[in-house]
Design an enzyme around this catalytic site. Structure first.
Site, short mmCIF file in Angstrom:
data_model
loop_
_atom_site.label_atom_id
_atom_site.label_comp_id
_atom_site.label_asym_id
_atom_site.label_seq_id
_atom_site.Cartn_x
_atom_site.Cartn_y
_atom_site.Cartn_z
N LYS A 82 42.67 29.96 50.08
CA LYS A 82 43.11 28.50 50.32
C LYS A 82 44.57 28.15 50.80
O LYS A 82 45.03 27.80 51.65
CB LYS A 82 42.24 27.43 49.67
CG LYS A 82 42.83 26.00 50.07
CD LYS A 82 41.80 24.86 49.23
CE LYS A 82 42.62 23.63 49.57
NZ LYS A 82 41.93 22.58 49.10
N GLY B 235 29.72 39.98 44.46
CA GLY B 235 28.58 39.06 44.22
C GLY B 235 28.22 38.85 42.62
O GLY B 235 27.51 38.10 42.31
N GLY C 59 42.56 37.12 38.71
CA GLY C 59 42.07 37.18 40.08
C GLY C 59 41.30 35.93 40.27
O GLY C 59 40.91 35.09 39.69
N ASP C 60 41.05 35.85 41.80
CA ASP C 60 40.00 34.74 42.29
C ASP C 60 40.47 33.21 41.92
O ASP C 60 39.92 32.51 41.43
CB ASP C 60 38.56 34.94 41.68
CG ASP C 60 37.86 36.51 41.95
OD1 ASP C 60 37.98 36.73 42.85
OD2 ASP C 60 37.34 36.89 40.75
N PRO D 153 28.39 37.60 38.98
CA PRO D 153 28.62 36.31 38.12
C PRO D 153 30.00 36.28 37.51
O PRO D 153 30.00 37.32 36.78
CB PRO D 153 27.84 35.90 37.40
CG PRO D 153 26.59 37.29 37.49
CD PRO D 153 27.05 38.06 38.33
N SER E 72 44.74 21.50 44.46
CA SER E 72 43.68 21.41 45.05
C SER E 72 42.59 20.71 44.52
O SER E 72 42.00 20.87 43.39
CB SER E 72 43.30 22.82 45.79
OG SER E 72 42.02 22.86 46.21
N THR E 73 41.70 19.78 45.48
CA THR E 73 40.72 19.19 44.65
C THR E 73 39.25 19.26 45.55
O THR E 73 38.51 18.41 45.30
CB THR E 73 41.15 17.40 44.84
OG1 THR E 73 41.46 17.07 46.29
CG2 THR E 73 42.31 17.09 43.98
N GLN F 62 44.71 40.08 43.82
CA GLN F 62 44.08 39.95 42.32
C GLN F 62 45.12 39.11 41.57
O GLN F 62 45.82 38.15 42.16
CB GLN F 62 44.29 41.29 41.86
CG GLN F 62 42.91 42.27 42.25
CD GLN F 62 43.38 43.07 43.64
OE1 GLN F 62 44.48 43.54 43.71
NE2 GLN F 62 42.23 43.20 44.32
N LYS G 88 43.68 31.95 45.88
CA LYS G 88 44.72 32.21 46.57
C LYS G 88 44.37 32.02 48.16
O LYS G 88 45.28 31.66 49.08
CB LYS G 88 45.33 33.76 46.30
CG LYS G 88 45.81 33.86 45.08
CD LYS G 88 46.22 35.22 44.90
CE LYS G 88 45.26 36.11 44.92
NZ LYS G 88 44.44 36.14 43.76
N ALA H 281 40.03 42.97 46.94
CA ALA H 281 40.02 41.79 46.91
C ALA H 281 39.15 41.28 48.03
O ALA H 281 38.57 42.09 48.84
CB ALA H 281 41.54 41.52 47.26
N GLY H 282 39.12 40.04 48.24
CA GLY H 282 38.34 39.28 49.31
C GLY H 282 38.33 37.84 49.16
O GLY H 282 38.15 37.08 48.18
N HIS H 283 38.43 37.24 50.32
CA HIS H 283 38.14 35.85 50.68
C HIS H 283 37.44 35.75 51.78
O HIS H 283 37.64 36.15 52.86
CB HIS H 283 39.05 35.07 50.03
CG HIS H 283 40.52 34.98 50.99
ND1 HIS H 283 41.25 35.85 50.67
CD2 HIS H 283 40.55 34.58 52.07
CE1 HIS H 283 42.33 35.90 51.43
NE2 HIS H 283 41.80 35.23 52.54
N THR H 284 36.61 34.51 51.87
CA THR H 284 35.91 34.06 53.24
C THR H 284 36.67 32.86 53.68
O THR H 284 36.98 31.93 52.90
CB THR H 284 34.59 33.68 52.98
OG1 THR H 284 33.92 34.79 52.26
CG2 THR H 284 33.93 33.52 54.07
P1 IMP Z 1 39.31 47.76 40.72
O1 IMP Z 1 40.63 47.17 41.16
O2 IMP Z 1 38.08 47.95 41.68
O3 IMP Z 1 39.94 49.07 40.19
O4 IMP Z 1 38.78 47.08 39.35
C1 IMP Z 1 39.43 46.73 38.15
C2 IMP Z 1 39.40 45.37 37.63
O5 IMP Z 1 39.97 44.33 38.62
C3 IMP Z 1 38.21 44.96 37.45
O6 IMP Z 1 37.97 43.99 36.04
C4 IMP Z 1 37.97 44.11 38.61
O7 IMP Z 1 36.62 43.14 38.63
C5 IMP Z 1 38.87 43.66 38.91
N1 IMP Z 1 39.35 43.11 40.08
C6 IMP Z 1 39.75 43.95 41.18
N2 IMP Z 1 39.89 43.07 42.40
C7 IMP Z 1 39.51 42.10 41.94
C8 IMP Z 1 39.83 40.55 42.67
O8 IMP Z 1 40.09 40.50 43.78
N3 IMP Z 1 39.46 39.47 42.05
C9 IMP Z 1 39.25 39.63 40.61
N4 IMP Z 1 39.13 40.71 40.07
C10 IMP Z 1 39.23 41.73 40.65
#
Ligand code: IMP
Length: 416
Positions: free
Chosen positions: A19, A298, A13-14, A300, A405-406, A220, A17, A40-43
């Site tokens: 951009k 949030g 994940g992260d 790290p 992507s740079t 993810q 995607k 999931a999430g992005h700004t």
């Molecule tokens: P859950 O999806 O909240 O049940 O979390 C399960 C695992 O997936 C955990 O390790 C989360 O940190 C990871 N995870 C869930 N969504 C994301 C995401 O959008 N990006 C990165 N890790 C994620």
């Protein structure tokens, strides 16, 4: 045959995607999410305004695009309503599958209680109720968005569920809503969401058949997939390409070009094995240079080197046509850069992802670094060492790196 294109994450994940989906969404007529929820999430920043997207597909920023939240997604109505409030006039531009499952007020509390009970073995979930909502779905105890059409009946069913589970919930310390609040909430959800409910599978079949440009947006990453990831340290949905079929109702034959998104290094949030994690100064430098802190929680992020073994696994699982390699500029200024090309596992070196990644040690190849690729939008202008790095990724993954992507800006993207 007309087909829909697909974007999936290849790591934990992260990958960035956001951009790519945001860029591609500008030229698609329909954008659909097929799995996950508001974990999931992005700004996205556009026109000087900042939008936080968790559930709503990125196509929402293209005024011409129709956006679909597919049946494979788990929907927290409260969050969706908050997200929707960022936009004006969504009618006709956003559709929500009546078959998507609801994240209800108790799911989040169950998620947190289970994490507490796991103690040191906690998964490190986002605490959004994702796992419990999917667990109820699979156990046939869940509730679908379409049930909001008859609030009275849904309320009764939930009350029976809460009653049957009361002893367990009380032992776990799960907070459940009182009947009056629950009913009021369900009415609010119905009033807000009813105009957006639809049979999105029929919509997608029609759109694809008519030759509309359809983009399926994954959430993810592959290594968090419920079947193919590092179980149990995974999310609870099918994050891979196959999940795009079950999560929308499109058939495998209707899936066209698959773009796998990978960062030029690796990160993970939450617990679980991460063979190429760097616990030292370089890992810290990747975190700082890459601003690797979660958008949803949030936290790290754990940082490390590009894992070519995991990428090969992910490319095979997803049938990738190309890789989009993100955040190459974050490696600017590193004297040496490493790629994990094998795993030391049970006394031998292997080049595949085994049953369990716990205790696996990385085998690295080291490459000379480069000064700066930030802002370069032309492949030929990249330093030779950056080209060598990219070409190694292509060799070990067997897939062409078609996009690089740079910088976070849309313009700073190499399309090869
Ligand atoms: P859950 O999806 O909240 O049940 O979390 C399960 C695992 O997936 C955990 O390790 C989360 O940190 C990871 N995870 C869930 N969504 C994301 C995401 O959008 N990006 C990165 N890790 C994620």
């Amino acid at each position: 045959m007309n087909q829909a294109d697909l974007i999936v994450g290849l790591q934990w994940g992260d990958e960035g995607k956001g951009k790519i989906v945001d860029m591609m969404a500008q030229s698609y007529e329909v954008v659909a999410r097929f799995a996950g929820g508001h974990n999931a999430g992005h700004t996205i920043v556009t026109g000087g305004k900042k939008y936080a997207l968790h559930l709503i597909p990125s196509g929402i920023l293209n005024p011409e695009a129709v956006n679909i939240i597919g049946n494979g997604v788990v929907v927290c109505p409260e969050n969706l309503m908050k997200e929707m409030s960022q936009f004006e006039n969504l009618q006709g531009r956003l559709w929500l599958s009546d078959k998507a499952h609801l994240i209800l007020p108790y799911h989040q509390s169950i998620d947190r209680a289970r994490e507490r009970m796991r103690g040191a073995k906690a998964i490190g979930t986002t605490g959004r109720g994702i796992g419990p909502a999917y667990a109820d779905k699979i156990a046939r105890l869940g509730h679908r968005v379409g049930e909001l059409k008859d609030v009275e009946k849904l309320f009764e069913k939930i009350m029976v569920y809460l009653e049957q589970n009361a002893p367990i919930f009380s032992a776990m310390g799960v907070e459940v809503p009182d009947a009056r609040t629950l009913k009021a909430d369900l009415i609010r959800y119905r009033d807000a969401l009813l105009p957006y409910m639809a049979d999105t599978t029929q919509m997608l079949w029609r759109d694809v058949a008519e030759g509309k440009k359809v983009l399926l947006e994954g959430a993810q990453g592959t290594m968090l997939d419920i079947d193919h990831g590092t179980y149990p340290y995974v999310t609870s949905s099918s994050t891979v390409a196959g999940g795009a079929c079950t999560g929308t109702g499109l058939s495998p034959r209707q899936i066209g070009k698959v773009t796998g998104i990978a960062k030029a290094y690796c990160t993970r949030v939450g617990n679980g094995p991460f063979p190429s994690e760097d616990f030292g100064e370089e890992g810290e430098r990747l975190r700082q240079q890459g601003h690797e802190f979660g958008t949803t929680t949030g936290r790290p992020r754990r940082c490390g080197w590009f894992d070519a073994v995991a990428i090969r696994h992910a490319c095979a699982l997803n049938g990738c046509d190309q890789i989009a390699l993100m955040k190459l500029d974050v490696l600017d200024g590193f004297k040496e850069i490493r790629i994990c090309v094998g795993y030391r596992y049970e006394g031998e070196v292997i080049d595949y992802v085994p049953y369990d990644l716990e205790g696996v040690e990385p085998v690295y190849e080291t490459f000379p670094g480069w000064q700066k690729v930030e802002g370069i939008a032309d492949y030929d202008a990249l330093p030779d060492s950056a080209k060598a790095y990219i070409e190694t990724i292509e060799r070990v993954s067997g897939v062409r790196v078609g996009i690089i992507s740079t910088s976070p800006d849309r313009e700073d993207t190499i399309i090869r």
